[in-house]
Design a protein around this motif. Structure first.
Motif, short mmCIF file in Angstrom:
data_model
loop_
_atom_site.label_atom_id
_atom_site.label_comp_id
_atom_site.label_asym_id
_atom_site.label_seq_id
_atom_site.Cartn_x
_atom_site.Cartn_y
_atom_site.Cartn_z
N ALA A 54 0.85 -1.19 0.00
CA ALA A 54 0.00 0.00 0.00
C ALA A 54 0.89 1.25 0.00
O ALA A 54 2.06 1.19 0.37
CB ALA A 54 -0.91 0.00 1.22
N PRO A 55 0.34 2.40 -0.42
CA PRO A 55 1.10 3.64 -0.32
C PRO A 55 1.57 3.86 1.12
O PRO A 55 0.85 3.53 2.07
CB PRO A 55 0.10 4.71 -0.76
N SER A 56 2.77 4.40 1.28
CA SER A 56 3.36 4.53 2.61
C SER A 56 2.50 5.38 3.55
O SER A 56 2.39 5.08 4.74
CB SER A 56 4.77 5.12 2.50
N SER A 57 1.88 6.44 3.03
CA SER A 57 1.05 7.29 3.89
C SER A 57 -0.20 6.55 4.36
O SER A 57 -0.67 6.78 5.49
CB SER A 57 0.65 8.57 3.15
N VAL A 58 -0.73 5.65 3.53
CA VAL A 58 -1.89 4.85 3.94
C VAL A 58 -1.50 3.88 5.05
O VAL A 58 -2.22 3.74 6.05
CB VAL A 58 -2.46 4.08 2.72
#
Length: 288
Positions: free
Chosen positions: A26-30
């Motif tokens: 998943a995207p790191s911020s998610v």
């Protein structure tokens, strides 16, 4: 449970964090958002049930510092999680663990706290180690990660933001019990990370079961059994013991990366990382 055993378990738990981030697609911020959200949610009923009066005593000034602390923590997680996409686990975890160096610098610059000779030496040594880690591999032509210099820079920014979280929350932590403090600051952090996810345009749902298990693992391991237990241990052990024990996180994460990710750190990373850890030790032992 003896505090010493709890501390060992907590350091082992936080050492797993970087590996779980690497396992996530998943995207790191998610991943950072759900890590903080899932850490905070189980604590809310406890906070409301046992600490209702403490929440009522939180004033406007405390809310300002809680907001600053939570935003800094959100930027710390966002930068550090992203750094693991670009550089090695060993470099990222070691550099982000350097936050005591920046706490000492920030306390000197912003709070006019005295810097002892030992702290000054520790800061100098740590900065030298950071230079070896970040530039040595680049000059030597042996790289681990797509863009180690960028990843290392993100990890350092994460360390600076972690220092901001500590400095902004220092006075608040002295007036609030652990659970209310964590809920307030982590609540601000969660909202801030949600804003980052929305700004970046990432979806919040639609991820496979594997990802949700990684998100839960980040919350239960490094979150609840890691940092929360470390905060508990501070009430039962000397702060110097806790600070030095935390130096085990980069070592543990590096070993786990070697075993689970087949990621061997370069010579410059090992040497520079060792120098950084010595600098962190000198800095923390000079402030405790």
């Amino acid at each position: 449970m003896p505090a010493e055993i709890g501390l060992v378990m907590a350091v082992a738990a936080v050492s797993v964090g970087a590996i779980l981030v690497r396992w996530s697609h998943a995207p790191s911020s998610v991943a950072a958002f759900y890590r903080v959200l899932f850490t905070t949610l189980p604590l809310i009923p406890v906070a409301v049930w046992r600490y209702r009066e403490e929440f009522r005593r939180i004033g406007r000034r405390d809310l300002v510092f809680a907001t600053l602390s939570g935003i800094a923590l959100a930027l710390h997680f966002a930068a550090w999680f992203e750094s693991l996409e670009w550089t090695s686990v060993a470099a990222s975890v070691t550099l982000v663990q350097a936050q005591p160096v920046f706490v000492a610098l920030g306390a000197w610059l912003l709070l006019s706290e005295r810097v002892t000779r030992r702290i000054a030496v520790g800061i100098t040594v740590a900065v030298g180690g950071m230079a070896v880690m970040s530039l040595g591999d680049l000059l030597g032509g042996v790289l681990v990660g797509p863009n180690p210099l960028y990843g290392n820079s993100l990890a350092l920014f994460g360390a600076v933001m972690a220092a901001g979280y500590v400095l902004a929350g220092r006075s608040l932590r002295q007036r609030l019990a652990l659970i209310p403090y964590v809920v307030v600051v982590y609540g601000v952090c969660t909202v801030s990370l949600l804003a980052i996810v929305i700004i970046e345009g990432h979806p919040l749902t639609g991820y496979p079961t594997r990802e949700w298990l990684v998100f839960a693992g980040l919350a239960i391991g490094p979150g609840l059994f890691g940092h929360t237990v470390i905060n508990w241990a501070l009430a039962h052990l000397e702060s110097s013991v806790v600070s030095v024990s935390l130096l085990g996180e980069p070592v543990g994460a590096t070993i786990l990366a070697l075993v689970l990710l087949s990621e061997a750190p370069t010579t410059f990373t090992v040497v520079g990382g060792g120098i950084v850890l010595i600098g962190i030790y000198l800095t923390t032992s000079g402030t405790t």
